[in-house]
Design a protein around this motif. Structure first.
Motif, PDB file in Angstrom:
ATOM      1  N   GLN A 296      70.065  22.872 -57.124  1.00  0.00           N
ATOM      2  CA  GLN A 296      70.742  23.037 -58.407  1.00  0.00           C
ATOM      3  C   GLN A 296      71.334  24.430 -58.553  1.00  0.00           C
ATOM      4  N   ASP A 297      70.658  25.431 -57.997  1.00  0.00           N
ATOM      5  CA  ASP A 297      71.062  26.818 -58.234  1.00  0.00           C
ATOM      6  C   ASP A 297      71.642  27.538 -57.028  1.00  0.00           C
ATOM      7  N   TYR A 298      71.357  27.033 -55.815  1.00  0.00           N
ATOM      8  CA  TYR A 298      71.691  27.834 -54.643  1.00  0.00           C
ATOM      9  C   TYR A 298      72.333  27.027 -53.516  1.00  0.00           C
ATOM     10  N   ILE A 299      73.060  27.768 -52.689  1.00  0.00           N
ATOM     11  CA  ILE A 299      73.624  27.251 -51.439  1.00  0.00           C
ATOM     12  C   ILE A 299      72.965  28.010 -50.292  1.00  0.00           C
ATOM     13  N   PHE A 300      72.335  27.293 -49.370  1.00  0.00           N
ATOM     14  CA  PHE A 300      71.726  27.877 -48.180  1.00  0.00           C
ATOM     15  C   PHE A 300      72.619  27.545 -46.987  1.00  0.00           C
ATOM     16  N   ALA A 301      73.106  28.549 -46.296  1.00  0.00           N
ATOM     17  CA  ALA A 301      74.036  28.335 -45.190  1.00  0.00           C
ATOM     18  C   ALA A 301      73.453  28.900 -43.899  1.00  0.00           C
ATOM     19  N   LEU A 302      73.253  28.019 -42.924  1.00  0.00           N
ATOM     20  CA  LEU A 302      72.690  28.396 -41.626  1.00  0.00           C
ATOM     21  C   LEU A 302      73.805  28.874 -40.712  1.00  0.00           C
ATOM     22  N   GLU A 303      73.719  30.112 -40.267  1.00  0.00           N
ATOM     23  CA  GLU A 303      74.760  30.666 -39.409  1.00  0.00           C
ATOM     24  C   GLU A 303      74.785  29.976 -38.039  1.00  0.00           C
TER      25      GLU A 303
ATOM     26  N   LEU B 210      68.050  35.471 -45.165  1.00  0.00           N
ATOM     27  CA  LEU B 210      66.789  35.079 -44.543  1.00  0.00           C
ATOM     28  C   LEU B 210      66.931  35.138 -43.025  1.00  0.00           C
ATOM     29  N   GLN B 211      65.932  35.708 -42.362  1.00  0.00           N
ATOM     30  CA  GLN B 211      65.941  35.834 -40.913  1.00  0.00           C
ATOM     31  C   GLN B 211      64.758  35.075 -40.329  1.00  0.00           C
ATOM     32  N   PHE B 212      64.997  34.404 -39.195  1.00  0.00           N
ATOM     33  CA  PHE B 212      63.973  33.568 -38.566  1.00  0.00           C
ATOM     34  C   PHE B 212      63.903  33.848 -37.067  1.00  0.00           C
ATOM     35  N   ASP B 213      62.705  33.677 -36.512  1.00  0.00           N
ATOM     36  CA  ASP B 213      62.523  33.885 -35.074  1.00  0.00           C
ATOM     37  C   ASP B 213      63.071  32.713 -34.268  1.00  0.00           C
TER      38      ASP B 213
ATOM     39  N   LYS C 281      66.861  41.341 -47.662  1.00  0.00           N
ATOM     40  CA  LYS C 281      66.767  40.665 -46.370  1.00  0.00           C
ATOM     41  C   LYS C 281      65.293  40.412 -46.103  1.00  0.00           C
ATOM     42  N   VAL C 282      64.922  39.145 -45.894  1.00  0.00           N
ATOM     43  CA  VAL C 282      63.509  38.767 -45.794  1.00  0.00           C
ATOM     44  C   VAL C 282      63.299  37.892 -44.562  1.00  0.00           C
ATOM     45  N   LYS C 283      62.135  38.047 -43.947  1.00  0.00           N
ATOM     46  CA  LYS C 283      61.749  37.220 -42.806  1.00  0.00           C
ATOM     47  C   LYS C 283      60.542  36.378 -43.230  1.00  0.00           C
ATOM     48  N   PRO C 284      60.762  35.139 -43.690  1.00  0.00           N
ATOM     49  CA  PRO C 284      59.647  34.319 -44.192  1.00  0.00           C
ATOM     50  C   PRO C 284      58.682  33.933 -43.072  1.00  0.00           C
ATOM     51  N   GLU C 285      57.436  33.737 -43.455  1.00  0.00           N
ATOM     52  CA  GLU C 285      56.423  33.307 -42.492  1.00  0.00           C
ATOM     53  C   GLU C 285      56.527  31.801 -42.285  1.00  0.00           C
ATOM     54  N   LYS C 286      56.482  31.378 -41.032  1.00  0.00           N
ATOM     55  CA  LYS C 286      56.701  29.963 -40.720  1.00  0.00           C
ATOM     56  C   LYS C 286      55.390  29.200 -40.592  1.00  0.00           C
ATOM     57  N   GLU C 287      55.526  27.889 -40.816  1.00  0.00           N
ATOM     58  CA  GLU C 287      54.422  26.949 -40.622  1.00  0.00           C
ATOM     59  C   GLU C 287      54.978  25.753 -39.853  1.00  0.00           C
ATOM     60  N   GLU C 288      54.387  25.431 -38.740  1.00  0.00           N
ATOM     61  CA  GLU C 288      54.846  24.271 -37.978  1.00  0.00           C
ATOM     62  C   GLU C 288      54.183  23.016 -38.533  1.00  0.00           C
ATOM     63  N   ILE C 289      54.993  22.001 -38.821  1.00  0.00           N
ATOM     64  CA  ILE C 289      54.477  20.770 -39.426  1.00  0.00           C
ATOM     65  C   ILE C 289      54.875  19.557 -38.583  1.00  0.00           C
ATOM     66  N   LEU C 290      54.308  18.405 -38.922  1.00  0.00           N
ATOM     67  CA  LEU C 290      54.589  17.124 -38.250  1.00  0.00           C
ATOM     68  C   LEU C 290      54.362  17.228 -36.741  1.00  0.00           C
ATOM     69  N   GLN C 291      53.348  17.965 -36.355  1.00  0.00           N
ATOM     70  CA  GLN C 291      53.107  18.201 -34.929  1.00  0.00           C
ATOM     71  C   GLN C 291      52.604  16.963 -34.197  1.00  0.00           C
ATOM     72  N   GLU C 292      52.032  16.024 -34.932  1.00  0.00           N
ATOM     73  CA  GLU C 292      51.491  14.837 -34.273  1.00  0.00           C
ATOM     74  C   GLU C 292      52.508  13.700 -34.180  1.00  0.00           C
TER      75      GLU C 292
ATOM     76  N   SER D  41      67.627  33.182 -35.985  1.00  0.00           N
ATOM     77  CA  SER D  41      68.668  32.593 -36.821  1.00  0.00           C
ATOM     78  C   SER D  41      68.714  33.312 -38.161  1.00  0.00           C
ATOM     79  N   PHE D  42      69.867  33.176 -38.826  1.00  0.00           N
ATOM     80  CA  PHE D  42      70.037  33.716 -40.172  1.00  0.00           C
ATOM     81  C   PHE D  42      70.472  32.596 -41.112  1.00  0.00           C
ATOM     82  N   VAL D  43      69.924  32.624 -42.308  1.00  0.00           N
ATOM     83  CA  VAL D  43      70.364  31.729 -43.378  1.00  0.00           C
ATOM     84  C   VAL D  43      70.804  32.599 -44.545  1.00  0.00           C
TER      85      VAL D  43
END
Length: 378
Positions: free
Chosen positions: A299-306, A336-339, A46-57, A321-323
């Motif tokens: 190709q290798d994985y399925i990511f499912a957003l709860e 994966l866990q997200f704020d 179980k991992v909580k990745p570090e986020k980066e906000e993009i396309l802010q402009e 959120s959880f993926v």
């Protein structure tokens, strides 16, 4: 005294047997080799990745996000255009596509793709569909962006009569087979169906999981209960449907045959609900939603957003959120866990970036999980 004891024992035994019979009926699919029951504790990490906000402009209020080889494509519900394209490495804005409107070359609906694309030596092509006008079309995305026109360059198109074959989303397999789900108000709903544009032949799966007395519900209510995300494997003719209400993810092949079901909780089972207990005049879904808000596949994985579930009290509100990450055999890989409260996800397997939108806060986020993915493969 002895007689009373024997009678009580018989009653207890009868109650036990009745319980076991009901229990066995309720869980009859657990022993099915196609069904995998997987909960949060079953993930090896179980991992909580570090986020980066993009396309802010940018001020497009991005809704969904797709990764098409080297192009990051977002959709927007407002503004003049439906799609906005960026380079995945530099995030440079490449242009917008799909003029919003009702003209001959304009699109009325905001979501006209589920991310199916092809890559050839000449560039990237994107498949789009229009359930109102009844077509599936192939857009030369590279040529459209190079030309700087918001009107996409169409290289191939299939007309699909909505009366004969109503659909909500549509995928290309070959010139003789298109794969779809049902239209919102379609009677006799199924989970997945196919259409041959050359001879009009239609094949359909069954609707699953089953529900007792479903015939008493209007088609629109059935649609609400059986809403799913719908995604195609990047190179194989495999399709993923992650349901919103029922807690199940189903992998289905091009012949409409179920390959694997990944389940959790209880409501994924056949006949868990009785349609006679559902009152369409109420918020009948509020306490039933236990599924997923979308998927992203590689190709290798399925990511499912709860899907966010209704809390029983304010103290239980989880702002994050959880993926869930599975391989194509349905095995759990990582949780994966997200704020942020995520609305949609997209995955760049080559660069190791997970993209997501937080629609309420008008944010597009990126998470570097490349090192993590390298460990998964080892």
């Amino acid at each position: 005294m002895m007689t009373g004891t024997i009678t009580n024992s018989i009653r207890l035994m009868a109650a036990f047997l009745l319980f076991m019979a009901c229990h066995e009926k309720r869980h009859h699919l657990v022993d099915d080799p196609l069904v995998l029951r997987i909960g949060h504790p079953d993930f090896p990490s179980k991992v909580k990745p570090e986020k980066e906000e993009i396309l802010q402009e940018d001020f497009f209020h991005h809704h969904k996000v797709y990764v098409l080889d080297t192009v990051l494509l977002t959709t927007s519900n407002v503004g003049d255009y439906h799609f906005h394209a960026y380079h995945t490495k530099t995030l440079k804005y490449l242009g917008s596509l799909g003029v919003r409107g009702e003209g001959p070359d304009e699109w009325t609906m905001p979501h006209t793709t589920d991310g199916q694309y092809d890559v050839t030596e000449s560039g990237i092509s994107l498949w789009i569909f229009d359930f109102l006008r009844g077509h599936l079309s192939k857009v030369d995305l590279s040529k459209s962006l190079q030309a700087g026109t918001p009107y996409p360059v169409i290289t191939k198109s299939f007309q699909v009569n909505g009366r004969d074959f109503p659909f909500f989303r549509l995928f290309y397999v070959n010139d003789e087979k298109l794969i779809a789900d049902c239209w919102i108000a379609e009677q006799n709903r199924v989970r997945i169906k196919s259409y041959n544009p050359k001879n009009g032949e239609i094949e359909k799966s069954e609707l699953f999981p089953s529900m007792n007395n479903i015939q008493v519900l209007p088609a629109e209510i059935v649609n609400s209960l059986y809403t799913t995300s719908f995604t195609k494997h990047p190179s194989k003719n495999l399709f993923v449907q992650a349901m919103a209400t029922f807690n199940r993810i189903d992998i289905i092949n091009e012949n409409l045959i179920l390959q694997k079901s990944i389940v959790d909780g209880e409501n994924w089972q056949d006949d868990y609900y009785d349609a006679k207990d559902i009152d369409p005049s109420t918020n009948f879904l509020a306490d039933k939603i236990d599924g997923y808000n979308g998927t992203a596949v590689t190709q290798d994985y399925i990511f499912a957003l709860e899907m966010k579930k209704k809390p029983s009290s304010e103290a239980e509100v989880n702002p994050g959120s959880f993926v869930r990450v599975y391989d194509w055999e349905g095995r759990p890989i990582c949780l994966l866990q997200f704020d942020n409260n995520l609305n949609a996800i997209g995955m760049d397997e080559r660069e190791g970036y997970l993209y997501a939108t937080d629609y309420a806060n008008e944010m597009v986020l990126r998470y570097n999980i490349k090192d993590m993915m390298s460990k998964w493969k080892n």
